[in-house]
Design a protein around this motif. Structure first.
Motif, PDB file in Angstrom:
ATOM      1  N   VAL A   1       0.812  -1.213   0.000  1.00  0.00           N
ATOM      2  CA  VAL A   1       0.000   0.000   0.000  1.00  0.00           C
ATOM      3  C   VAL A   1       0.847   1.266   0.000  1.00  0.00           C
ATOM      4  O   VAL A   1       0.438   2.294  -0.540  1.00  0.00           O
ATOM      5  CB  VAL A   1      -1.002   0.021   1.181  1.00  0.00           C
ATOM      6  CG1 VAL A   1      -2.073  -1.023   1.001  1.00  0.00           C
ATOM      7  CG2 VAL A   1      -0.300  -0.134   2.507  1.00  0.00           C
ATOM      8  N   ASP A   2       2.036   1.210   0.584  1.00  0.00           N
ATOM      9  CA  ASP A   2       2.907   2.389   0.600  1.00  0.00           C
ATOM     10  C   ASP A   2       3.370   2.770  -0.800  1.00  0.00           C
ATOM     11  O   ASP A   2       3.683   3.924  -1.054  1.00  0.00           O
ATOM     12  CB  ASP A   2       4.127   2.140   1.491  1.00  0.00           C
ATOM     13  CG  ASP A   2       3.737   2.046   2.964  1.00  0.00           C
ATOM     14  OD1 ASP A   2       2.852   2.805   3.392  1.00  0.00           O
ATOM     15  OD2 ASP A   2       4.322   1.209   3.677  1.00  0.00           O
TER      16      ASP A   2
ATOM     17  N   THR B   1       2.998   5.522  -6.295  1.00  0.00           N
ATOM     18  CA  THR B   1       4.111   5.591  -7.245  1.00  0.00           C
ATOM     19  C   THR B   1       3.956   4.628  -8.414  1.00  0.00           C
ATOM     20  O   THR B   1       4.841   4.581  -9.275  1.00  0.00           O
ATOM     21  CB  THR B   1       5.441   5.294  -6.529  1.00  0.00           C
ATOM     22  OG1 THR B   1       5.401   3.972  -5.981  1.00  0.00           O
ATOM     23  CG2 THR B   1       5.702   6.308  -5.424  1.00  0.00           C
ATOM     24  N   LEU B   2       2.863   3.870  -8.452  1.00  0.00           N
ATOM     25  CA  LEU B   2       2.663   2.931  -9.555  1.00  0.00           C
ATOM     26  C   LEU B   2       2.501   3.683 -10.868  1.00  0.00           C
ATOM     27  O   LEU B   2       1.848   4.720 -10.934  1.00  0.00           O
ATOM     28  CB  LEU B   2       1.437   2.053  -9.307  1.00  0.00           C
ATOM     29  CG  LEU B   2       1.524   1.090  -8.129  1.00  0.00           C
ATOM     30  CD1 LEU B   2       0.209   0.341  -7.965  1.00  0.00           C
ATOM     31  CD2 LEU B   2       2.672   0.121  -8.301  1.00  0.00           C
TER      32      LEU B   2
ATOM     33  N   THR C   1      -3.952   5.153  -5.726  1.00  0.00           N
ATOM     34  CA  THR C   1      -3.156   5.085  -6.948  1.00  0.00           C
ATOM     35  C   THR C   1      -3.350   6.370  -7.736  1.00  0.00           C
ATOM     36  O   THR C   1      -4.280   7.127  -7.488  1.00  0.00           O
ATOM     37  CB  THR C   1      -3.610   3.915  -7.845  1.00  0.00           C
ATOM     38  OG1 THR C   1      -4.969   4.154  -8.229  1.00  0.00           O
ATOM     39  CG2 THR C   1      -3.489   2.589  -7.145  1.00  0.00           C
ATOM     40  N   VAL C   2      -2.484   6.575  -8.697  1.00  0.00           N
ATOM     41  CA  VAL C   2      -2.731   7.614  -9.689  1.00  0.00           C
ATOM     42  C   VAL C   2      -3.829   7.077 -10.605  1.00  0.00           C
ATOM     43  O   VAL C   2      -4.107   5.881 -10.617  1.00  0.00           O
ATOM     44  CB  VAL C   2      -1.456   7.948 -10.498  1.00  0.00           C
ATOM     45  CG1 VAL C   2      -0.392   8.543  -9.600  1.00  0.00           C
ATOM     46  CG2 VAL C   2      -0.925   6.726 -11.210  1.00  0.00           C
TER      47      VAL C   2
ATOM     48  N   LEU D   1       0.656  -3.078 -13.208  1.00  0.00           N
ATOM     49  CA  LEU D   1       0.975  -4.504 -13.077  1.00  0.00           C
ATOM     50  C   LEU D   1       0.877  -4.997 -11.630  1.00  0.00           C
ATOM     51  O   LEU D   1       0.391  -6.098 -11.379  1.00  0.00           O
ATOM     52  CB  LEU D   1       2.368  -4.785 -13.636  1.00  0.00           C
ATOM     53  CG  LEU D   1       2.765  -6.239 -13.763  1.00  0.00           C
ATOM     54  CD1 LEU D   1       1.797  -6.983 -14.671  1.00  0.00           C
ATOM     55  CD2 LEU D   1       4.179  -6.367 -14.297  1.00  0.00           C
ATOM     56  N   ALA D   2       1.293  -4.189 -10.663  1.00  0.00           N
ATOM     57  CA  ALA D   2       1.322  -4.616  -9.266  1.00  0.00           C
ATOM     58  C   ALA D   2      -0.073  -4.881  -8.688  1.00  0.00           C
ATOM     59  O   ALA D   2      -0.212  -5.652  -7.736  1.00  0.00           O
ATOM     60  CB  ALA D   2       2.041  -3.575  -8.411  1.00  0.00           C
ATOM     61  N   ILE D   3      -1.099  -4.262  -9.249  1.00  0.00           N
ATOM     62  CA  ILE D   3      -2.461  -4.455  -8.732  1.00  0.00           C
ATOM     63  C   ILE D   3      -3.381  -5.076  -9.768  1.00  0.00           C
ATOM     64  O   ILE D   3      -4.583  -5.210  -9.530  1.00  0.00           O
ATOM     65  CB  ILE D   3      -3.055  -3.113  -8.231  1.00  0.00           C
ATOM     66  CG1 ILE D   3      -3.115  -2.083  -9.359  1.00  0.00           C
ATOM     67  CG2 ILE D   3      -2.300  -2.606  -7.022  1.00  0.00           C
ATOM     68  CD1 ILE D   3      -3.869  -0.822  -9.008  1.00  0.00           C
TER      69      ILE D   3
END
Length: 165
Positions: free
Chosen positions: A107-108, A112-113, A141-142, A151-153
Protein backbone atom coordinates in the motif's frame (compact mmCIF):
# COMPACT_ATOMS: atom_id res chain seq x y z
CA UNK A 1 -36.77 54.56 2.12
CA UNK A 2 -33.67 53.44 0.16
CA UNK A 3 -31.87 52.63 3.44
CA UNK A 4 -34.71 50.37 4.49
CA UNK A 5 -34.69 48.56 1.13
CA UNK A 6 -30.90 48.17 1.35
CA UNK A 7 -31.13 46.64 4.86
CA UNK A 8 -33.91 44.30 3.72
CA UNK A 9 -31.91 43.10 0.68
CA UNK A 10 -28.77 42.68 2.81
CA UNK A 11 -30.68 40.60 5.39
CA UNK A 12 -32.17 38.43 2.64
CA UNK A 13 -28.76 37.77 1.06
CA UNK A 14 -27.12 36.93 4.37
CA UNK A 15 -29.90 34.57 5.42
CA UNK A 16 -30.04 32.78 2.07
CA UNK A 17 -26.27 32.20 2.10
CA UNK A 18 -26.48 30.73 5.60
CA UNK A 19 -29.14 28.24 4.50
CA UNK A 20 -26.99 26.96 1.65
CA UNK A 21 -24.02 26.57 3.98
CA UNK A 22 -26.06 24.46 6.40
CA UNK A 23 -27.21 22.14 3.59
CA UNK A 24 -23.63 21.58 2.45
CA UNK A 25 -22.47 20.89 5.98
CA UNK A 26 -25.29 18.40 6.55
CA UNK A 27 -24.44 16.60 3.29
CA UNK A 28 -20.78 16.31 4.23
CA UNK A 29 -21.53 14.99 7.71
CA UNK A 30 -23.84 12.28 6.35
CA UNK A 31 -21.13 11.10 3.96
CA UNK A 32 -18.63 11.02 6.80
CA UNK A 33 -21.10 9.07 8.91
CA UNK A 34 -21.50 6.45 6.17
CA UNK A 35 -17.72 5.89 6.00
CA UNK A 36 -17.43 5.91 9.80
CA UNK A 37 -20.18 3.28 10.05
CA UNK A 38 -18.39 1.00 7.59
CA UNK A 39 -15.13 1.34 9.50
CA UNK A 40 -16.88 0.86 12.87
CA UNK A 41 -18.62 -2.34 11.72
CA UNK A 42 -15.37 -3.60 10.28
CA UNK A 43 -13.41 -2.95 13.46
CA UNK A 44 -15.96 -4.96 15.46
CA UNK A 45 -15.46 -8.00 13.21
CA UNK A 46 -11.67 -7.73 12.87
CA UNK A 47 -10.58 -6.67 16.35
CA UNK A 48 -7.02 -7.93 16.08
CA UNK A 49 -6.58 -8.01 12.31
CA UNK A 50 -5.68 -5.05 10.16
CA UNK A 51 -8.81 -3.39 8.85
CA UNK A 52 -9.09 -2.50 5.18
CA UNK A 53 -11.64 -0.80 2.97
CA UNK A 54 -11.02 -0.99 -0.76
CA UNK A 55 -12.71 1.41 -3.17
CA UNK A 56 -12.38 1.11 -6.94
CA UNK A 57 -13.87 3.75 -9.21
CA UNK A 58 -14.01 3.82 -13.00
CA UNK A 59 -15.91 6.42 -14.98
CA UNK A 60 -16.22 8.33 -18.18
CA UNK A 61 -19.08 10.28 -19.72
CA UNK A 62 -21.11 7.17 -20.52
CA UNK A 63 -19.80 4.64 -17.99
CA UNK A 64 -19.64 4.42 -14.20
CA UNK A 65 -18.52 1.69 -11.81
CA UNK A 66 -17.93 1.93 -8.09
CA UNK A 67 -16.79 -1.10 -6.08
CA UNK A 68 -16.38 -1.31 -2.31
CA UNK A 69 -14.75 -4.33 -0.67
CA UNK A 70 -15.00 -4.17 3.10
CA UNK A 71 -15.72 -6.53 5.94
CA UNK A 72 -15.52 -9.49 3.54
CA UNK A 73 -18.36 -8.00 1.49
CA UNK A 74 -18.16 -6.84 -2.09
CA UNK A 75 -20.67 -4.21 -3.18
CA UNK A 76 -20.97 -2.22 -6.39
CA UNK A 77 -23.08 0.21 -8.38
CA UNK A 78 -23.20 1.33 -12.00
CA UNK A 79 -25.37 4.34 -11.24
CA UNK A 80 -23.42 7.58 -10.86
CA UNK A 81 -25.81 9.33 -8.45
CA UNK A 82 -26.84 6.31 -6.40
CA UNK A 83 -25.76 5.59 -2.84
CA UNK A 84 -27.34 2.13 -2.98
CA UNK A 85 -24.76 -0.58 -3.60
CA UNK A 86 -25.65 -4.09 -4.81
CA UNK A 87 -24.07 -6.89 -2.81
CA UNK A 88 -22.15 -9.67 -4.54
CA UNK A 89 -22.34 -13.13 -2.98
CA UNK A 90 -18.83 -14.54 -2.62
CA UNK A 91 -17.99 -17.96 -1.27
CA UNK A 92 -15.19 -18.62 1.20
CA UNK A 93 -12.58 -19.51 -1.43
CA UNK A 94 -13.30 -16.31 -3.38
CA UNK A 95 -13.03 -14.24 -0.19
CA UNK A 96 -9.79 -15.96 0.77
CA UNK A 97 -8.37 -15.29 -2.68
CA UNK A 98 -9.34 -11.59 -2.57
CA UNK A 99 -7.96 -11.16 0.95
CA UNK A 100 -4.74 -12.90 -0.03
CA UNK A 101 -4.32 -10.65 -3.07
CA UNK A 102 -5.11 -7.59 -0.97
CA UNK A 103 -2.56 -8.62 1.65
CA UNK A 104 0.15 -8.91 -1.00
CA UNK A 105 -0.33 -5.32 -2.23
CA UNK A 106 2.30 -2.85 -1.01
CA UNK A 107 0.00 0.00 0.00
CA UNK A 108 2.91 2.39 0.60
CA UNK A 109 3.86 2.09 -3.07
CA UNK A 110 0.38 2.64 -4.55
CA UNK A 111 0.94 6.32 -5.28
CA UNK A 112 4.11 5.59 -7.25
CA UNK A 113 2.66 2.93 -9.56
CA UNK A 114 3.02 3.77 -13.24
CA UNK A 115 -0.02 3.58 -15.50
CA UNK A 116 0.78 1.28 -18.45
CA UNK A 117 -1.44 3.07 -20.99
CA UNK A 118 -3.05 6.48 -21.43
CA UNK A 119 -6.17 5.69 -23.46
CA UNK A 120 -8.25 7.65 -20.95
CA UNK A 121 -6.71 10.88 -22.29
CA UNK A 122 -8.73 10.58 -25.51
CA UNK A 123 -11.81 8.73 -24.20
CA UNK A 124 -10.37 5.37 -25.22
CA UNK A 125 -10.91 4.00 -21.70
CA UNK A 126 -12.65 4.98 -18.50
CA UNK A 127 -10.59 6.73 -15.84
CA UNK A 128 -10.01 4.38 -12.92
CA UNK A 129 -8.35 4.54 -9.53
CA UNK A 130 -7.97 2.35 -6.46
CA UNK A 131 -8.06 3.57 -2.87
CA UNK A 132 -7.23 1.36 0.09
CA UNK A 133 -7.94 2.55 3.62
CA UNK A 134 -5.95 0.52 6.11
CA UNK A 135 -6.05 1.25 9.84
CA UNK A 136 -7.48 4.70 9.19
CA UNK A 137 -4.85 5.75 6.64
CA UNK A 138 -5.72 6.17 2.94
CA UNK A 139 -3.49 4.96 0.11
CA UNK A 140 -4.44 5.82 -3.49
CA UNK A 141 -3.16 5.08 -6.95
CA UNK A 142 -2.73 7.61 -9.69
CA UNK A 143 -5.46 7.48 -12.32
CA UNK A 144 -5.14 4.64 -14.81
CA UNK A 145 -7.13 3.10 -17.66
CA UNK A 146 -10.04 0.89 -16.60
CA UNK A 147 -9.25 -2.58 -17.92
CA UNK A 148 -5.50 -1.97 -17.86
CA UNK A 149 -4.35 -1.29 -14.27
CA UNK A 150 -0.71 -1.10 -13.16
CA UNK A 151 0.98 -4.50 -13.08
CA UNK A 152 1.32 -4.62 -9.27
CA UNK A 153 -2.46 -4.45 -8.73
CA UNK A 154 -3.64 -5.98 -12.01
CA UNK A 155 -4.73 -9.38 -10.64
CA UNK A 156 -6.56 -7.86 -7.67
CA UNK A 157 -8.40 -5.22 -9.71
CA UNK A 158 -9.29 -7.71 -12.47
CA UNK A 159 -10.66 -10.16 -9.93
CA UNK A 160 -12.76 -7.46 -8.20
CA UNK A 161 -14.23 -6.23 -11.48
CA UNK A 162 -14.92 -9.76 -12.71
CA UNK A 163 -17.36 -10.35 -9.82
CA UNK A 164 -19.60 -7.51 -11.02
CA UNK A 165 -20.30 -8.98 -14.45
Amino acid sequence: MSKLVFIGVLAFVLLSCKCKKEVVQKGDSSQTTLVDNVQTDESKVNNQEQTSVVEYNANTRGYFLKLVFSNNKLMFTNERDSNELKAVQLDKSQLDELNSMLGSINVDGLATLKDPTQKRFYDGAAIANLKITKNGKEYSTVDFDHGNPPLAIENFVSKLVSYTK
